[in-house]
Motif scaffolding. Structure first.
Motif, PDB file in Angstrom:
ATOM      1  N   LYS A  11       0.826  -1.206   0.000  1.00  0.00           N
ATOM      2  CA  LYS A  11       0.000   0.000   0.000  1.00  0.00           C
ATOM      3  C   LYS A  11       0.864   1.263   0.000  1.00  0.00           C
ATOM      4  CE  LYS A  11      -2.468  -1.389   3.631  1.00  0.00           C
ATOM      5  NZ  LYS A  11      -1.930  -2.741   3.832  1.00  0.00           N
ATOM      6  N   THR A  33      -2.548   5.158   3.359  1.00  0.00           N
ATOM      7  CA  THR A  33      -3.856   4.510   3.532  1.00  0.00           C
ATOM      8  C   THR A  33      -4.108   4.346   5.018  1.00  0.00           C
ATOM      9  OG1 THR A  33      -2.951   2.275   3.513  1.00  0.00           O
ATOM     10  CG2 THR A  33      -3.640   3.164   1.378  1.00  0.00           C
ATOM     11  N   ALA A  34      -5.366   4.158   5.350  1.00  0.00           N
ATOM     12  CA  ALA A  34      -5.715   3.848   6.739  1.00  0.00           C
ATOM     13  C   ALA A  34      -6.914   2.920   6.710  1.00  0.00           C
ATOM     14  CB  ALA A  34      -6.036   5.118   7.506  1.00  0.00           C
ATOM     15  N   ASN A  36      -7.024  -0.321   6.733  1.00  0.00           N
ATOM     16  CA  ASN A  36      -6.793  -1.354   5.724  1.00  0.00           C
ATOM     17  C   ASN A  36      -7.159  -0.930   4.318  1.00  0.00           C
ATOM     18  OD1 ASN A  36      -5.397  -3.362   6.963  1.00  0.00           O
ATOM     19  ND2 ASN A  36      -7.228  -4.232   7.896  1.00  0.00           N
ATOM     20  N   GLY A  37      -6.713   0.256   3.979  1.00  0.00           N
ATOM     21  CA  GLY A  37      -6.854   0.713   2.602  1.00  0.00           C
ATOM     22  C   GLY A  37      -8.188   1.379   2.296  1.00  0.00           C
ATOM     23  N   LYS A 212       0.936   9.494  11.748  1.00  0.00           N
ATOM     24  CA  LYS A 212      -0.118   9.215  10.767  1.00  0.00           C
ATOM     25  C   LYS A 212      -1.534   9.388  11.318  1.00  0.00           C
ATOM     26  CE  LYS A 212      -1.299   5.514   7.510  1.00  0.00           C
ATOM     27  NZ  LYS A 212      -0.968   4.100   7.208  1.00  0.00           N
ATOM     28  N   ARG A 216      -5.129   9.770   9.552  1.00  0.00           N
ATOM     29  CA  ARG A 216      -6.263   8.871   9.855  1.00  0.00           C
ATOM     30  C   ARG A 216      -7.476   9.663  10.345  1.00  0.00           C
ATOM     31  NH1 ARG A 216      -2.087   6.009  12.864  1.00  0.00           N
ATOM     32  NH2 ARG A 216      -1.320   4.251  11.638  1.00  0.00           N
TER      33      ARG A 216
HETATM   34  N1  ASP Z   1      -1.599   0.348   7.557  1.00  0.00           N
HETATM   35  C1  ASP Z   1      -3.047   0.250   7.495  1.00  0.00           C
HETATM   36  C2  ASP Z   1      -3.569   0.724   6.153  1.00  0.00           C
HETATM   37  O1  ASP Z   1      -2.758   1.040   5.349  1.00  0.00           O
HETATM   38  C3  ASP Z   1      -3.730   0.911   8.615  1.00  0.00           C
HETATM   39  C4  ASP Z   1      -3.147   2.086   9.335  1.00  0.00           C
HETATM   40  O2  ASP Z   1      -1.948   2.373   9.304  1.00  0.00           O
HETATM   41  O3  ASP Z   1      -3.948   2.760   9.994  1.00  0.00           O
HETATM   42  O4  ASP Z   1      -4.726   0.782   5.856  1.00  0.00           O
END
Ligand code: ASP
Ligand code: ADP
Ligand code: TMP
Length: 235
Positions: A11, A33-34, A36-37, A212, A216
């Protein structure tokens, strides 16, 4: 070192075979991404910042006795690493309650834990990275008890090292995620990255989020937070 075929498109990073069969090249992008994409975006310059910060930490950790995948920084965004078989676990270490732990147990974010908590999640996006206990991991042969003991020992040592280093830069290490992998002789190394994508960093005085979570949770000043962390840690 030549970049050959793409081995894995993640990702946020791409992994390429290098012309040495035991080494691969990781290429960090600005894609974010957050959940899970589900949430997607871009954080300008994140790839370069995460690459350089992660390499900085890996070099320091290596000096502190932790075997890491780091071999050589090839460019702002590219790093040569040992090609490992990643153990499909996300190892999370927590010093302060935040994020999913806060939701799960109903304790407010910011509660200081008297000892670090270590959690293991099964690294499988399609299942939303479910949490596993030691019994699941050993019985399902994701890792042996000995491997898990070593991974836990390394993770807590990394926590101590990072907490100390960051506290000198006015940053609280709230929690973070690690991944480990094995080489062809089954030796375990720290892999993946250590960056504001995979850690929660709070300003020690104001508790301002410098990671991050700004992306998010749509908190704004996302790029600035990454720049701030890099300049505090690497200057
Ligand atoms: N790594 C996960 C994503 O890419 C979630 C996150 O970092 O919050 O969705
Ligand atoms: P994701 O897989 O969660 O989308 P990334 O975009 O960060 O994550 O992709 C990088 C991938 O490379 C991850 O799946 C990670 O497990 C893997 N990886 C990290 N370090 C190594 C390594 N040294 N050898 C092989 N794979 C690695
Ligand atoms: P959590 O509170 O959402 O479980 O996150 C704990 C830590 O793990 C936090 O520092 C962010 C990091 N993390 C990742 O690096 N990748 C992920 O996919 C998730 C969910 C968390």
């Amino acid at each position: 070192m030549k970049k050959l075929n793409l081995l894995y498109q993640g990702k946020a990073k791409k992994v390429y075979q290098s012309d040495d069969e035991n080494l691969c090249i990781v290429d960090y992008s600005d894609a974010a991404t957050a959940f899970n994409g589900v949430k997607k975006g871009t954080i300008n310059n994140k790839g370069a910042i995460n690459n350089q910060l992660s390499n900085y930490f890996m070099r320091e950790l290596e000096k502190d006795g932790i075997p890491t995948h780091f071999v050589e920084e090839l460019s702002d965004r590219e790093t040569l690493v040992k090609k490992l078989k990643i153990i499909p676990l996300e190892v999370i270490v927590r010093n302060i309650v935040a994020g999913s732990l806060s939701k799960r147990i109903g304790i407010e974010e910011g509660f200081e834990l008297k000892n670090p908590i270590i959690e293991f999640c099964y690294k499988e996006d399609s299942l939303n990275d479910p949490m596993l206990n030691i019994s699941h991991i050993t019985t399902l042969e994701i890792a042996t008890k000995e491997e898990l003991d070593l991974i836990s020992e390394y993770s807590l040592k990394i926590n101590e090292f990072l907490q100390k280093e960051l506290s000198e830069k006015g940053i609280l290490l709230v929690d973070f995620k690690l991944e480990f992998g094995k080489d062809s002789s089954n030796k375990i190394y720290l892999a993946d990255e250590i960056s504001p994508d995979t850690c929660r960093f709070w300003d020690a005085k104001t508790h301002k989020k410098l990671d991050k979570d700004r992306f998010r949770r749509d908190l704004g000043e996302v790029e600035d937070a990454y720049i701030e962390v890099k300049s505090r840690i690497m200057n």
